[in-house]
Design an enzyme around this catalytic site. Structure first.
Site, PDB file in Angstrom:
ATOM      1  CB  ALA A  57      -0.915   0.010   1.222  1.00 20.98           C
ATOM      2  CB  SER A  60      -2.428   9.325  -2.662  1.00 25.17           C
ATOM      3  OG  SER A  60      -3.042   8.120  -3.035  1.00 25.17           O
ATOM      4  CG  HIS A  65      -4.653  12.300  -0.060  1.00 16.76           C
ATOM      5  ND1 HIS A  65      -3.572  11.962   0.715  1.00 16.76           N
ATOM      6  CD2 HIS A  65      -5.268  11.131  -0.362  1.00 16.76           C
ATOM      7  CE1 HIS A  65      -3.541  10.644   0.886  1.00 16.76           C
ATOM      8  NE2 HIS A  65      -4.549  10.124   0.227  1.00 16.76           N
TER       9      HIS A  65
END
Length: 249
Positions: A57, A60, A65
């Site tokens: 993962a 971002s 965002h």
């Protein structure tokens, strides 16, 4: 402009995003200023770039965002219902709050955007961060507990972190029919999952990256109007980690 938006502090990062018009809404700017990215990014928190957070993962880049928050903003802000006829028969705005905003953040990862969204929905809102494995769920909650503001959101029940398959959305126990005013998806889906569309309130909006048959990814918005009609719109190309099953082993 994104590559010129990095800063040396949270304030300078947000100011550079604002100067480069990657944040354009004052309310979004204020929310980003209230959430220190250093609590969520493992290194170089004020660089406008994605970072690996483990478990396949990433967090971002801040400009992504910001774009998500601005796209969803009309469905995040506390809802005020227009009032009834006054005694004189003149319509007026009473300023009564409508039902609390409910936001689902699928692929919440570090918990950073989850926290920003909670700053925008107000005291009557709820933001649920959903992850597909327990370590990522725990990471988001642990990161949020690093600040007094984050701890308060968790203790008040305004932010909750859950484990589940984001492709199927999420229903809080006992709230199965409540739905979501906004759904943010932080990983690339193989399709515009109909279950997520079904869980949108009317009106509501989803912000989701989707990978096409050629392996290219694009951000889509899915809007559901007050009558339940759905409009899907493809926006721009991106690169996200995939929205998949939990990793093996």
């Amino acid at each position: 402009m994104a590559w010129r938006s990095s800063g040396t502090s949270n304030a300078s990062l947000v100011e550079n995003l604002w100067r480069n018009k990657l944040i354009t809404q004052p309310l979004v700017k204020a929310a980003f200023l209230r959430v220190d990215r250093a609590h969520y990014a493992p290194s170089s928190p004020y660089h406008d770039s994605p970072q690996y957070i483990g478990h396949d993962a990433t967090i971002s880049a801040p400009h992504m965002h910001a774009n998500a928050a601005e796209s969803l903003l009309p469905f995040l802000l506390p809802k005020v219902e227009e009032g009834h006829q006054s005694a004189e028969g003149v319509a007026s705005v009473q300023g009564r709050k409508g039902r609390g905003r409910r936001i689902l953040d699928i692929g919440s990862g570090s918990g950073y955007l989850t926290h920003v969204l909670a700053e925008l929905v107000g005291e009557d809102g709820l933001v649920v961060g959903l992850e597909h494995i327990l370590p990522l769920r725990d990471l988001g909650e642990a990161n949020m507990r690093k600040s007094a503001e984050g701890r308060a959101l968790l203790e008040q029940g305004r932010v909750r972190f859950r484990v589940g398959d984001g492709r199927k959305g999420w229903c809080e126990p006992g709230e199965e029919e409540a739905g979501w005013d906004a759904i943010h998806v932080g990983a690339a889906a193989a399709e515009l999952h109909e279950e997520l569309v079904r869980q949108l309130r009317a009106p509501g909006r989803m912000f989701i990256p989707v990978e096409d048959s050629h392996g290219e990814q694009f951000i889509w918005t899915v809007d559901k109007d007050a009558q339940g009609e759905v409009v899907k719109k493809r926006l721009y190309g991106v690169r996200y980690v995939p929205l998949t099953d939990a990793p093996k082993g």
